[in-house]
Scaffold this motif. Structure first.
Motif, short mmCIF file in Angstrom:
data_model
loop_
_atom_site.label_atom_id
_atom_site.label_comp_id
_atom_site.label_asym_id
_atom_site.label_seq_id
_atom_site.Cartn_x
_atom_site.Cartn_y
_atom_site.Cartn_z
N ALA A 412 0.84 -1.40 0.04
CA ALA A 412 -0.01 -0.17 0.05
C ALA A 412 0.85 1.12 0.13
CB ALA A 412 -0.91 -0.17 1.12
N PRO A 413 2.26 1.40 0.77
CA PRO A 413 2.93 2.46 0.73
C PRO A 413 3.18 3.10 -0.69
CG PRO A 413 3.25 1.19 2.66
CD PRO A 413 2.39 0.47 1.75
N ASP A 414 3.57 1.91 -1.52
CA ASP A 414 3.89 1.92 -2.96
C ASP A 414 2.90 2.75 -3.97
OD1 ASP A 414 6.33 1.06 -1.94
OD2 ASP A 414 5.58 -0.85 -2.59
N PHE A 415 1.61 2.08 -3.52
CA PHE A 415 0.62 2.55 -4.46
C PHE A 415 -0.05 3.86 -4.00
CE2 PHE A 415 0.22 -2.07 -5.04
CZ PHE A 415 0.06 -2.04 -6.21
N ILE A 416 0.11 4.52 -2.91
CA ILE A 416 -0.37 5.70 -2.40
C ILE A 416 0.48 6.80 -2.24
CG2 ILE A 416 -2.56 4.41 -1.37
CD1 ILE A 416 -1.21 5.32 1.50
N ARG A 417 1.73 6.55 -2.81
CA ARG A 417 3.01 7.25 -2.38
C ARG A 417 2.74 8.76 -2.74
NH1 ARG A 417 8.80 6.30 -4.78
NH2 ARG A 417 10.02 7.95 -4.15
N LEU A 418 1.94 8.87 -3.96
CA LEU A 418 1.95 10.33 -4.61
C LEU A 418 0.84 10.81 -4.12
CD1 LEU A 418 2.26 9.40 -8.57
CD2 LEU A 418 3.90 10.38 -6.98
N LYS A 419 0.01 10.44 -3.16
CA LYS A 419 -1.04 11.05 -2.53
C LYS A 419 -0.75 11.24 -1.11
CE LYS A 419 -3.69 11.08 -6.11
NZ LYS A 419 -4.23 12.28 -6.87
N PHE A 420 -0.11 10.24 -0.52
CA PHE A 420 0.17 10.54 0.97
C PHE A 420 1.36 9.62 1.15
CE2 PHE A 420 -0.05 8.21 5.30
CZ PHE A 420 -0.15 9.49 6.06
N TYR A 421 2.61 10.34 1.60
CA TYR A 421 3.91 9.65 2.02
C TYR A 421 4.03 9.70 3.43
CZ TYR A 421 8.85 8.92 2.27
OH TYR A 421 9.94 8.52 2.50
N PHE A 422 4.53 8.50 3.68
CA PHE A 422 4.73 8.11 5.15
C PHE A 422 5.99 7.03 5.34
CE2 PHE A 422 3.36 6.11 9.45
CZ PHE A 422 3.40 7.40 10.03
N ALA A 423 7.03 7.18 6.05
CA ALA A 423 7.87 6.08 6.11
C ALA A 423 7.47 4.94 6.20
CB ALA A 423 8.96 6.48 7.24
N ARG A 424 8.20 3.79 5.65
CA ARG A 424 7.62 2.32 5.93
C ARG A 424 7.90 2.12 7.29
NH1 ARG A 424 6.95 -1.07 1.28
NH2 ARG A 424 8.50 0.31 0.07
N THR A 425 8.77 2.52 7.99
CA THR A 425 8.99 2.14 9.47
C THR A 425 7.82 2.61 10.21
OG1 THR A 425 10.33 3.91 9.92
CG2 THR A 425 11.46 1.86 9.44
N GLY A 426 7.25 3.63 9.78
CA GLY A 426 5.94 4.15 10.44
C GLY A 426 4.85 3.04 10.20
N TRP A 427 4.69 2.69 8.84
CA TRP A 427 3.67 1.70 8.58
C TRP A 427 3.92 0.36 9.21
CZ3 TRP A 427 -0.55 3.14 6.45
CH2 TRP A 427 -0.46 4.25 5.40
N LEU A 428 5.02 0.04 9.58
CA LEU A 428 5.54 -1.25 10.42
C LEU A 428 5.07 -1.00 11.81
CD1 LEU A 428 7.14 -3.74 10.84
CD2 LEU A 428 8.97 -2.36 11.36
N ALA A 429 4.90 0.10 12.35
CA ALA A 429 4.58 0.40 13.96
C ALA A 429 3.36 0.18 13.84
CB ALA A 429 5.04 1.88 14.31
N ILE A 430 2.25 0.86 12.96
CA ILE A 430 0.95 0.74 12.81
C ILE A 430 0.51 -0.78 12.60
CG2 ILE A 430 -0.87 1.42 11.39
CD1 ILE A 430 0.41 3.87 10.74
N ALA A 431 1.27 -1.52 11.79
CA ALA A 431 0.94 -2.99 11.51
C ALA A 431 1.18 -3.83 12.74
CB ALA A 431 2.03 -3.48 10.51
N LEU A 432 1.94 -3.17 13.67
CA LEU A 432 2.21 -4.09 15.20
C LEU A 432 1.19 -3.68 15.93
CD1 LEU A 432 5.97 -3.64 15.57
CD2 LEU A 432 4.89 -6.02 15.57
N ALA A 433 0.45 -2.73 16.10
CA ALA A 433 -0.59 -2.30 16.78
C ALA A 433 -1.56 -3.50 17.20
CB ALA A 433 -1.19 -1.10 16.62
N PRO A 434 -2.18 -4.00 16.09
CA PRO A 434 -3.29 -5.13 16.42
C PRO A 434 -3.00 -6.30 17.31
CG PRO A 434 -3.24 -4.38 14.11
CD PRO A 434 -1.93 -3.84 14.58
N THR A 435 -1.63 -6.53 17.17
CA THR A 435 -1.00 -7.74 17.80
C THR A 435 -1.42 -7.95 19.45
OG1 THR A 435 0.53 -8.24 16.15
CG2 THR A 435 0.92 -9.50 18.14
#
Length: 575
Positions: A412-435
């Motif tokens: 998803a970060p690659d597909f929405i990069r032009l509209k919304f940029y966020f560091a991939r390590t930030g996406w990693l932190a978001i992905a860990l939250a549900p665990t």
């Protein structure tokens, strides 16, 4: 050119098939209870067998070594025969055709687990070699299908014999071999690698968008469409195979390319390489740009004195100027010390293990994706202890399907990069939250709804982490060293499998000994089954707390690497 592109997409389809049918370690919980009963072993000993399967990931370097001396197709068949031998003999053990000591079964699990890493290496090489300009998209798509393996095997098992659990071992032994035979000709006829013009790269990106939509449909199909009726299950399984065959239509799209470009594609354009976050060319420019900026001579003042004009020059240096927060504070020092300055800098192994960022990343993975994998290994015993034995196959499908969606979301970060940029390590932190949320939810309530919701959340989270990790390793520590560095990172999988699994098994056996147990049908083997919420309650609490530590580690990693990501994106836009 048309024949070349057709063969290239055939290879991608073959890679999807290989990944879809070689994630055989994800269905361990389907037959683990029966294996435990036949061998007459404790939960701790069963955990060692699960660890042996995961230990194969620590031996992933052996497949890379084999590729130095063997052709790619032969490495694939070696992996297939390793799985045939490892899973096939375990199947004979469960049927009581052979009787082997425990340490031999441990070796068989280790061999079967190693076959998975060899298959993964083959797939990575195929994607990197044939799609150099769109490597991240090819890797994300194909790796995603590895997450749906357990759901596909569950459909296959139900369509053959819904009352049997040992059928999974038979399927694990033969399906990867059959898949290798089918994939042999496309791999043997690999086309030469030629640089692509920019319009062809954009055309590839559009096809990857279509393939991702098809993958989403496949994921929802295996998740939502199921039946325990034998004839209906066979039809459903046939539908899943059809969805995996549909990407073969890609060569037909290639043949129609001229018409498509003339009638449709010319009506819109894909701006830049918006689907890619970091590729080798971008990283090379990034390094050159920073090299110039770090020694740039800039004008800071211009004045006139009695002797004429005076030009004051200064050296511009960015290092250390981008840290956030008060440098005198404890938090500021933690974030700023030994901070990563730019993306893509190559790190050799000895340099890697000295970086704070690597250990934050290692710990985040250790308490995120790895703990989710251990949970999946214990699903059979968890469902059994909570009185939901009939739900085991459903839980396996849930974890597998949501792991699949999590892997797809990693792109998803690659597909929405032009509209919304966020560091991939930030996406990693978001992905860990549900665990941690999922573990505390399952600990709070042992009913079916909570168990299903928790399993789905853990699968989604761990799937994202597994797929995103390769790209993060490449970005933080260099694309050329990713093979070695990523193998160092995933050493946490067998370690976590041993530690977390041992913790769960010890609590399980202690509760069984304390009286929360009932003997299984195979009483002559002294196999004890712990029943009740207490069997895993403490385990879920411990796992949830550890997942919170992993989340904190990922947030620190994001704060430390965010300036490097923002600097990279700014430089890319300037270019």
């Amino acid at each position: 050119m048309t024949g070349y592109e057709t063969r290239k997409w055939m290879i991608l389809v073959a890679t999807i098939w290989i990944q879809a049918f070689t994630g055989t370690n994800f269905d361990f919980s389907a037959y683990s209870s029966e294996l435990k009963a036949v061998l007459g072993i404790s939960q701790v000993q069963l955990n060692y067998l699960a660890t042996a399967s995961d230990l194969g990931k620590a031996l992933g370097w052996s497949s890379g070594l084999a590729l130095m001396y063997m052709p790619l197709w032969s490495v694939m068949f070696v992996a297939a025969f390793m799985g045939l031998f490892g899973y096939g003999i375990q199947w004979l053990i469960i049927l009581d055709f052979v009787s082997l000591p425990y340490f031999v079964v441990f070796f068989l699990c280790l061999l079967a687990g190693s076959s998975i890493t060899w298959f993964n290496t083959v797939c990575f090489v195929l994607c990197i070699k044939n799609f150099p300009s769109n490597r991240p998209l090819a890797l994300a798509l194909t790796v995603s299908f590895n997450g749906v393996s357990a759901a596909l095997y569950n459909l296959a098992a139900i369509s053959l014999n819904p009352s049997s659990t040992h059928i999974y071992l038979l399927l694990n032994a033969f399906i990867p071999l059959l898949t290798s035979i089918v994939s042999f000709i496309p791999i043997l006829r690999q086309p030469p690698v030629d640089p692509l013009p920019s319009d062809s790269i954009k055309h590839e990106q559009l096809i990857f968008v279509l393939l991702n939509f098809l993958a989403i449909i496949t994921g929802f199909y295996v998740l939502l469409v199921h039946s325990n009726d034998l004839s209906t299950a066979r039809v459903i399984f046939g539908g899943a195979i059809l969805l995996l065959v549909l990407p073969l239509g890609i060569p037909g799209i290639i043949y129609a390319r001229n018409w498509f470009q003339r009638k449709v594609f010319s009506g819109f354009t894909l701006q830049g390489s918006g689907f890619l976050l970091v590729d080798d060319d971008d990283l090379e420019f990034h390094r050159e740009f920073l090299s110039r900026e770090n020694s740039q001579i800039s004008v800071t003042s211009y004045g006139v004195n009695g002797d004429g004009p005076t030009l004051t020059l200064s050296l511009t240096r960015f290092i250390g100027s981008s840290g956030d927060g008060d440098e005198g504070s404890c938090c500021g020092k933690m974030i700023g010390e030994d901070q990563l300055f730019m993306l893509g800098e190559e790190h050799k192994a000895e340099m890697l293990v000295k970086r704070v960022d690597f250990w934050l990343y290692y710990f985040a993975y250790f308490c995120g994706g790895t703990i989710g994998l251990v949970y999946s290994n214990n699903l059979g015993q968890i469902a059994q202890s909570l009185g939901h034995t009939s739900m085991t196959s459903t839980l396996i499908t849930l974890y597998s399907s949501f792991s699949f969606f999590g892997r797809l979301l990693s792109a998803a970060p690659d597909f929405i990069r032009l509209k919304f940029y966020f560091a991939r390590t930030g996406w990693l932190a978001i992905a860990l939250a549900p665990t941690p949320i999922a573990f505390f939810l399952v600990a709070a309530s042992g009913n079916e709804a909570a168990l299903q919701a928790g399993t789905a959340l853990i699968g989604l989270s761990s799937g994202f982490i597994f797929a995103a990790a390769v790209s993060i390793t490449s970005e933080l520590f260099g694309p050329n060293s990713v093979g070695v560095n990523h193998n160092i990172l995933i050493t946490n999988i067998p370690i976590g499998s041993l530690v977390y699994g041992f913790l769960a098994a010890l609590i399980y056996d202690n509760n069984a000994a304390a009286g929360f147990a009932t003997f299984s049908i195979q009483m002559v083997n002294d196999s004890v089954v712990c029943m009740g919420r207490k069997c895993y309650f403490s385990t879920f609490i411990w796992w949830g707390c550890l997942a919170i530590l992993g989340l904190v580690s990922s947030v620190l990693l994001f704060l430390r690497t965010r300036p490097a990501y923002e600097r990279f994106e700014q430089n890319r836009r300037i270019s």
